[in-house]
Write an enzyme that holds these catalytic residues in place. Sequence first.
Site, PDB file in Angstrom:
ATOM      1  N   TYR A  47      30.700  -1.347 -10.264  1.00  0.00           N
ATOM      2  CA  TYR A  47      29.259  -1.247 -10.006  1.00  0.00           C
ATOM      3  C   TYR A  47      28.726   0.166 -10.118  1.00  0.00           C
ATOM      4  CZ  TYR A  47      28.623  -6.015  -8.498  1.00  0.00           C
ATOM      5  OH  TYR A  47      28.514  -7.367  -8.477  1.00  0.00           O
ATOM      6  N   ASP A 165      39.316  -5.373  -0.641  1.00  0.00           N
ATOM      7  CA  ASP A 165      39.605  -4.795  -1.962  1.00  0.00           C
ATOM      8  C   ASP A 165      40.444  -3.530  -1.802  1.00  0.00           C
ATOM      9  OD1 ASP A 165      39.593  -4.651  -4.710  1.00  0.00           O
ATOM     10  OD2 ASP A 165      37.626  -3.712  -4.862  1.00  0.00           O
ATOM     11  N   ASP A 183      34.888   2.286  -0.564  1.00  0.00           N
ATOM     12  CA  ASP A 183      34.457   1.132  -1.361  1.00  0.00           C
ATOM     13  C   ASP A 183      34.434  -0.171  -0.557  1.00  0.00           C
ATOM     14  OD1 ASP A 183      33.662  -0.541  -3.321  1.00  0.00           O
ATOM     15  OD2 ASP A 183      35.280  -0.092  -4.728  1.00  0.00           O
TER      16      ASP A 183
HETATM   17  N1  LIG Z   1      33.607  10.028  -1.933  1.00  0.00           N
HETATM   18  C1  LIG Z   1      34.317  10.168  -3.034  1.00  0.00           C
HETATM   19  N2  LIG Z   1      34.951  11.318  -3.312  1.00  0.00           N
HETATM   20  C2  LIG Z   1      35.687  11.455  -4.441  1.00  0.00           C
HETATM   21  N3  LIG Z   1      35.841  10.476  -5.361  1.00  0.00           N
HETATM   22  C3  LIG Z   1      35.241   9.297  -5.140  1.00  0.00           C
HETATM   23  C4  LIG Z   1      34.444   9.078  -3.974  1.00  0.00           C
HETATM   24  N4  LIG Z   1      33.976   7.811  -4.002  1.00  0.00           N
HETATM   25  C5  LIG Z   1      34.452   7.271  -5.131  1.00  0.00           C
HETATM   26  N5  LIG Z   1      35.201   8.140  -5.829  1.00  0.00           N
HETATM   27  C6  LIG Z   1      35.877   7.881  -7.122  1.00  0.00           C
HETATM   28  O1  LIG Z   1      35.104   6.932  -7.864  1.00  0.00           O
HETATM   29  C7  LIG Z   1      35.865   5.708  -8.074  1.00  0.00           C
HETATM   30  C8  LIG Z   1      34.926   4.503  -8.019  1.00  0.00           C
HETATM   31  O2  LIG Z   1      34.293   4.468  -6.719  1.00  0.00           O
HETATM   32  P1  LIG Z   1      34.089   3.105  -5.940  1.00  0.00           P
HETATM   33  O3  LIG Z   1      35.406   2.447  -5.760  1.00  0.00           O
HETATM   34  O4  LIG Z   1      33.303   3.373  -4.710  1.00  0.00           O
HETATM   35  O5  LIG Z   1      33.204   2.315  -7.008  1.00  0.00           O
HETATM   36  P2  LIG Z   1      33.101   0.747  -7.303  1.00  0.00           P
HETATM   37  O6  LIG Z   1      32.142   0.554  -8.420  1.00  0.00           O
HETATM   38  O7  LIG Z   1      32.743   0.061  -6.043  1.00  0.00           O
HETATM   39  O8  LIG Z   1      34.552   0.399  -7.710  1.00  0.00           O
HETATM   40  P3  LIG Z   1      35.282  -1.006  -7.946  1.00  0.00           P
HETATM   41  O9  LIG Z   1      35.568  -1.042  -9.411  1.00  0.00           O
HETATM   42  O10 LIG Z   1      36.515  -0.855  -7.114  1.00  0.00           O
HETATM   43  O11 LIG Z   1      34.368  -2.082  -7.465  1.00  0.00           O
HETATM   44  C9  LIG Z   1      36.955   5.737  -7.004  1.00  0.00           C
HETATM   45  O12 LIG Z   1      38.089   4.983  -7.412  1.00  0.00           O
HETATM   46  C10 LIG Z   1      37.255   7.237  -6.909  1.00  0.00           C
HETATM   47  O13 LIG Z   1      38.109   7.647  -7.966  1.00  0.00           O
HETATM   48 MG   LIG Z   2      36.490   0.970  -6.150  1.00  0.00          MG
END
Ligand SMILES: Nc1ncnc2c1ncn2[C@@H]1O[C@H](COP(=O)(O)OP(=O)(O)OP(=O)(O)O)[C@@H](O)[C@H]1O
Ligand SMILES: [Mg+2]
Length: 329
Positions: A47, A165, A183
């Site tokens: 997302y 997750d 996440d």
């Molecule tokens: N606060 C943070 N500090 C550093 N890196 C971060 C942070 N938040 C997210 N990331 C990086 O960004 C990536 C994606 O973030 P996140 O998992 O929140 O997104 P998502 O779209 O919800 O992912 P998913 O594909 O798991 O649904 C993480 O795997 C990490 O590598």
């Molecule tokens: Mg993620």
Amino acid sequence: MSENKSHDNIENMMNNLHCGRNPQNRPPPPLSMKDFLMKQALGKGAYGNVYRVQNIRDGKDYALKQISIHAGQNGVPQSVLREISTMKQLSRKGHPNILNLHSVFHQTSQGILTVNMILERCDWDLHTFLKGIPSGLPDKQCRHLTIQIVRALDFLHSHGIIHRDLKPQNILVNRDQTVKLADFGLSKEYSNTTAFTTLVVTLWYRSPEVILQSFYNSAIDMWALGCIVSEIYNRDPLFPGQDEAQQLTCILRKLGLPSIKDWPRESVIVRSSFPEFTPQSLQTRCLAGDALNFVEQCLRFDPKRRISARVALTHPYLKPLGVMQPVNG
Ligand SMILES: Nc1ncnc2c1ncn2[C@@H]1O[C@H](COP(=O)(O)OP(=O)(O)OP(=O)(O)O)[C@@H](O)[C@H]1O
Ligand SMILES: [Mg+2]
């Protein structure tokens, strides 16, 4: 409940939410993207795009998770609403091993609603961290990472929240070796009697009861934890299935076919469709002793017999450690 809410509802829910305490006891002026300098990309998920940003007001570094919602999507996805409300709730309570959400604001341009989540910034996710180290982690460091994940899970579960997750990409690690669970897009509040049947958890970390579409509870996070601890030691995923059917076979080949009484009664697949796989030991050159016993207790097929986060905190593997040195990188 409907899967989406209108843009208007979401605007009321999240506009300029400030999760931190305000010392003057009056609301700070609303944040907007003008208050941030964009630095490099930190990651990309299903997302969100995540960037390192600097807040001009306080000069500090943060992570910005941006989620764009097109007008055609007919509202804000449930996962986005869930992530914001769970993180709001958790940030108010505050836990050292759960990623802090500082604020949320949005903007709309040309029919696209962009949700901006300002998060505490971390140095790596666990997947990147493990890939970046030249050789295996010392046992003490593995235990230090694990205990922090378990503390975060115990906090979530004791507040009736399942992460759903848990995977190395959603576990963030800092240079000082602190761990932050991140996440919460799939997290869900639960009561012990509630049954969910939707498919959750990334394939490799998905528990048998989720694959078999049976009832599940917080024990699914403990299964994922078992897979992750094994991966921290072996630096290879334990159950790298290519698809859902193969995922279950991959689990059964290693752990053996469980007894009839351990097979979920509500399962969509009958136990007799599998051969009598003989269990293999999970012991490896890197994973042995208390760590091995801990992983085995997380990977019990029957969720009722799986170790809980609360009990895991008393397992010999997680006995308190001394002061940890920062890692280079
Ligand atoms: N606060 C943070 N500090 C550093 N890196 C971060 C942070 N938040 C997210 N990331 C990086 O960004 C990536 C994606 O973030 P996140 O998992 O929140 O997104 P998502 O779209 O919800 O992912 P998913 O594909 O798991 O649904 C993480 O795997 C990490 O590598
Ligand atoms: Mg993620």
